[in-house]
Design a protein around this motif. Structure first.
Motif, PDB file in Angstrom:
ATOM      1  N   PHE A  49     104.268 110.759 -28.510  1.00  0.00           N
ATOM      2  CA  PHE A  49     105.394 111.407 -29.166  1.00  0.00           C
ATOM      3  C   PHE A  49     104.869 112.036 -30.454  1.00  0.00           C
ATOM      4  N   SER A  50     104.369 113.244 -30.334  1.00  0.00           N
ATOM      5  CA  SER A  50     103.545 113.822 -31.391  1.00  0.00           C
ATOM      6  C   SER A  50     104.307 114.117 -32.673  1.00  0.00           C
ATOM      7  N   ASP A  51     105.652 114.181 -32.634  1.00  0.00           N
ATOM      8  CA  ASP A  51     106.373 114.519 -33.852  1.00  0.00           C
ATOM      9  C   ASP A  51     107.037 113.310 -34.503  1.00  0.00           C
ATOM     10  N   ILE A  52     106.737 112.088 -34.026  1.00  0.00           N
ATOM     11  CA  ILE A  52     107.284 110.881 -34.642  1.00  0.00           C
ATOM     12  C   ILE A  52     106.241 110.289 -35.579  1.00  0.00           C
ATOM     13  N   VAL A  53     106.619 110.076 -36.830  1.00  0.00           N
ATOM     14  CA  VAL A  53     105.701 109.505 -37.816  1.00  0.00           C
ATOM     15  C   VAL A  53     106.415 108.393 -38.567  1.00  0.00           C
ATOM     16  N   GLY A  54     105.627 107.555 -39.247  1.00  0.00           N
ATOM     17  CA  GLY A  54     106.215 106.492 -40.056  1.00  0.00           C
ATOM     18  C   GLY A  54     105.898 105.122 -39.512  1.00  0.00           C
ATOM     19  N   PRO A  55     105.864 104.091 -40.365  1.00  0.00           N
ATOM     20  CA  PRO A  55     105.444 102.747 -39.956  1.00  0.00           C
ATOM     21  C   PRO A  55     106.400 102.069 -38.984  1.00  0.00           C
ATOM     22  N   TRP A 380     110.781 123.657 -23.940  1.00  0.00           N
ATOM     23  CA  TRP A 380     109.978 124.148 -22.830  1.00  0.00           C
ATOM     24  C   TRP A 380     109.027 123.045 -22.377  1.00  0.00           C
ATOM     25  N   GLU A 381     108.567 123.165 -21.147  1.00  0.00           N
ATOM     26  CA  GLU A 381     107.642 122.171 -20.589  1.00  0.00           C
ATOM     27  C   GLU A 381     106.684 122.851 -19.614  1.00  0.00           C
ATOM     28  N   ARG A 382     105.421 122.397 -19.681  1.00  0.00           N
ATOM     29  CA  ARG A 382     104.406 122.843 -18.721  1.00  0.00           C
ATOM     30  C   ARG A 382     103.820 121.622 -18.028  1.00  0.00           C
ATOM     31  N   ASP A 383     103.870 121.605 -16.691  1.00  0.00           N
ATOM     32  CA  ASP A 383     103.324 120.505 -15.889  1.00  0.00           C
ATOM     33  C   ASP A 383     102.152 121.018 -15.059  1.00  0.00           C
ATOM     34  N   LEU A 384     101.071 120.261 -15.065  1.00  0.00           N
ATOM     35  CA  LEU A 384      99.907 120.572 -14.235  1.00  0.00           C
ATOM     36  C   LEU A 384      99.608 119.359 -13.370  1.00  0.00           C
ATOM     37  N   ASP A 385      99.616 119.536 -12.043  1.00  0.00           N
ATOM     38  CA  ASP A 385      99.384 118.445 -11.098  1.00  0.00           C
ATOM     39  C   ASP A 385      98.209 118.769 -10.187  1.00  0.00           C
ATOM     40  N   ILE A 386      97.422 117.748  -9.887  1.00  0.00           N
ATOM     41  CA  ILE A 386      96.363 117.878  -8.886  1.00  0.00           C
ATOM     42  C   ILE A 386      96.272 116.557  -8.127  1.00  0.00           C
ATOM     43  N   GLY A 387      96.106 116.639  -6.827  1.00  0.00           N
ATOM     44  CA  GLY A 387      96.046 115.434  -6.018  1.00  0.00           C
ATOM     45  C   GLY A 387      95.085 115.593  -4.863  1.00  0.00           C
ATOM     46  N   TYR A 388      94.546 114.467  -4.426  1.00  0.00           N
ATOM     47  CA  TYR A 388      93.630 114.490  -3.282  1.00  0.00           C
ATOM     48  C   TYR A 388      93.818 113.227  -2.457  1.00  0.00           C
ATOM     49  N   SER A 409     110.317 120.714 -28.078  1.00  0.00           N
ATOM     50  CA  SER A 409     111.741 120.943 -28.293  1.00  0.00           C
ATOM     51  C   SER A 409     112.027 120.975 -29.789  1.00  0.00           C
ATOM     52  N   ASN A 410     113.102 121.666 -30.171  1.00  0.00           N
ATOM     53  CA  ASN A 410     113.521 121.665 -31.569  1.00  0.00           C
ATOM     54  C   ASN A 410     114.669 120.687 -31.828  1.00  0.00           C
ATOM     55  N   TYR A 411     115.092 119.899 -30.816  1.00  0.00           N
ATOM     56  CA  TYR A 411     116.189 118.956 -31.036  1.00  0.00           C
ATOM     57  C   TYR A 411     115.917 117.565 -30.472  1.00  0.00           C
ATOM     58  N   ARG A 412     114.813 117.374 -29.783  1.00  0.00           N
ATOM     59  CA  ARG A 412     114.446 116.063 -29.271  1.00  0.00           C
ATOM     60  C   ARG A 412     112.940 115.883 -29.419  1.00  0.00           C
ATOM     61  N   THR A 413     112.422 114.733 -29.006  1.00  0.00           N
ATOM     62  CA  THR A 413     111.032 114.380 -29.250  1.00  0.00           C
ATOM     63  C   THR A 413     110.071 115.248 -28.446  1.00  0.00           C
ATOM     64  N   ASP A 414     109.038 115.772 -29.110  1.00  0.00           N
ATOM     65  CA  ASP A 414     107.940 116.441 -28.403  1.00  0.00           C
ATOM     66  C   ASP A 414     107.125 115.398 -27.653  1.00  0.00           C
ATOM     67  N   ILE A 415     106.556 115.805 -26.522  1.00  0.00           N
ATOM     68  CA  ILE A 415     105.819 114.858 -25.681  1.00  0.00           C
ATOM     69  C   ILE A 415     104.532 115.488 -25.171  1.00  0.00           C
ATOM     70  N   ASN A 416     103.425 114.736 -25.275  1.00  0.00           N
ATOM     71  CA  ASN A 416     102.193 115.009 -24.534  1.00  0.00           C
ATOM     72  C   ASN A 416     102.014 113.848 -23.566  1.00  0.00           C
ATOM     73  N   GLU A 417     101.851 114.144 -22.307  1.00  0.00           N
ATOM     74  CA  GLU A 417     101.877 113.072 -21.306  1.00  0.00           C
ATOM     75  C   GLU A 417     100.745 113.223 -20.300  1.00  0.00           C
ATOM     76  N   ASN A 418     100.178 112.064 -19.889  1.00  0.00           N
ATOM     77  CA  ASN A 418      99.175 112.024 -18.837  1.00  0.00           C
ATOM     78  C   ASN A 418      99.491 110.872 -17.891  1.00  0.00           C
ATOM     79  N   ARG A 419      99.371 111.133 -16.600  1.00  0.00           N
ATOM     80  CA  ARG A 419      99.544 110.103 -15.578  1.00  0.00           C
ATOM     81  C   ARG A 419      98.363 110.181 -14.603  1.00  0.00           C
TER      82      ARG A 419
END
Length: 429
Positions: A49-55, A380-388, A409-419
């Motif tokens: 959650f790249s835009d959340i900061v603080g202890p 906005w969101e960009r998803d990249l998938d690869i499978g084998y 987003s400008n109204y909710r949490t930004d996300i960088n995600e990996n699965r």
């Protein structure tokens, strides 16, 4: 002690699956028609959650877990009405987690806020079949336009209740049922069902119910290339919902063109535990497939005073909903572009890849977030998938899938995600 009992029960169920061919049965077909599979799923999930900061703010959720999903489905006894039983066992084991990295949806947390070492569920459904009509009562995994099978984490959610499916008329499928409780995708027990509006879970107070009722009809015609559906659902005392859909597939030379159009209409229900609800949602998807190439463009529009409602921690078949962002805020408009390629067309069977980009705007932030400031939300969101899936050798049928997500987003949490997900299924019967 409870977890040990559940693990022992799951181990016993696996033993039953191996022993079923030699078990005494009440009628021919009960065992002869039986199937049993055991799926091993290794799941790594990281969400920053790249835009959340603080202890006092958790800025990252990251866990790694091993899951097992056992399915044992009997055949039916002989006679005008056949009877059988379906068994579902699920076990999740923590491989890595930490107090500041919990709540990925893979593992439940204990009272100390840390992820549990393991959790499991074991359930059964009795079933009866007459002609082309089937009734099931017990532990169920429905996949409906109004309650989608949301297998998006380590273990899928389940529901406890009854369902009936009838296909007595060629091309027409009628369905109905009632669920009295639900088991979340990262929980061992079951309980009352709650709602989610847009991206905001409605988990507080008394906004929970033990009734989810539904009925629906789908009709396929035009040599199965066209289908139309109409559905009704009620999360009692919270919301009721209607859904209308039409799908079509049209071969044109080497191309296959497709269209998928749907409309939801949702209102508050009964005691209105979440207050008044006013939402309509329309989506359309136009697709084209040529060889290994698949292209899709989608448009989705949300109307009314509220965000889109659904049963909590379930995804929906909304055209632009994905497991990270829903694009279902109040008044939101969104577009999607998607491209997939199957490398079997190039002589590499088992390898697939895809990318999609979704952008949304016009969000009524105050209505979507349940109060606070009011301005136009954008995301906005960009998803990249690869499978084998391995085709031969020692690893044959092992599938590996990787996903990378960037969501802003400008109204909710930004996300960088990996699965990173490994799946292997043993055919026991």
């Amino acid at each position: 002690m409870k977890n040990q009992f559940q693990i022992a029960s799951l181990a016993l169920a696996i033993g039953v699956a191996f022993c079923m061919p030699t078990a005494a049965v009440a009628g021919e077909g009960f065992v002869e028609g039986a199937t049993a599979t055991l799926q091993a799923r290794n799941y790594y999930f990281s969400r920053d959650f790249s835009d959340i900061v603080g202890p006092n703010q958790q800025s990252k959720a990251e866990e790694w877990a091993q899951g097992f999903i056992l399915k044992v489905n009997s055949g039916y006894t002989q006679g005008a009405v056949g009877f059988g039983v379906d068994l579902l066992g699920q076990l999740g084991i923590k491989l890595d987690s930490g107090g500041g990295r919990v709540n990925t949806g893979l593992l439940p947390t204990d009272s100390d806020g840390k992820a549990v070492d393991d959790y499991s569920r074991l359930g059964a459904a009795l079933k009866a079949r007459w002609s082309q009509t089937e009734l099931k009562v017990g532990e169920l995994t429905p996949n409906l336009p109004v309650l989608t099978f949301s297998d998006i984490r380590l273990l899928p959610p389940t529901y406890q209740g009854a369902s009936i499916v009838s296909q007595e008329i060629d091309g027409l499928t009628l369905q109905g049922g009632q669920f009295r409780s639900g088991s979340l995708l990262n929980a061992a027990g079951d309980g009352k069902m709650r709602a989610k509006l847009g991206h905001v879970p409605q988990l507080g107070g008394n906004a929970a119910t033990d009734r989810f009722n539904y009925a629906g009809a789908d009709y396929a015609f035009n040599t199965q290339r066209t289908s139309a559906g109409i559905w009704y659902a009620q999360l009692e005392d919270i919301y009721n919902q209607r859904f209308y859909s039409i799908k079509h597939s049209e071969p044109m030379g080497d191309w296959v063109l497709g269209a998928n159009i749907g409309f939801y209409d949702s209102r508050e229900d009964g005691d209105k535990l979440l207050g008044d609800i006013d939402n309509q949602a329309a989506f359309s998807q136009l697709s084209a497939r040529y060889g290994g190439h698949s292209f899709m463009v989608g448009y989705q529009a949300i109307f009314g005073d509220d965000a889109f409602p659904r049963v909590f921690n379930n995804v929906t078949p909304l055209g632009n909903e994905v497991p990270t962002y829903e694009f279902a805020g109040a008044d939101e408009r969104s577009w999607q572009l998607r491209y997939d390629y199957d490398f079997a067309a190039m002589g590499v069977p088992g390898l697939i890849a895809g990318v999609r980009y979704i952008t949304g705007d016009n969000v009524d932030v105050q209505a979507t977030n349940g109060g606070g400031s009011n301005y136009e939300g954008k995301e906005w969101e960009r998803d990249l998938d690869i499978g084998y899936t391995f085709q031969r050798g020692l690893l044959q049928n092992l599938s590996v899938r990787a996903r990378n997500v960037v969501a802003r987003s400008n109204y909710r949490t930004d996300i960088n995600e990996n699965r990173l997900i490994f799946n292997y299924t043993w055919q026991l019967l």
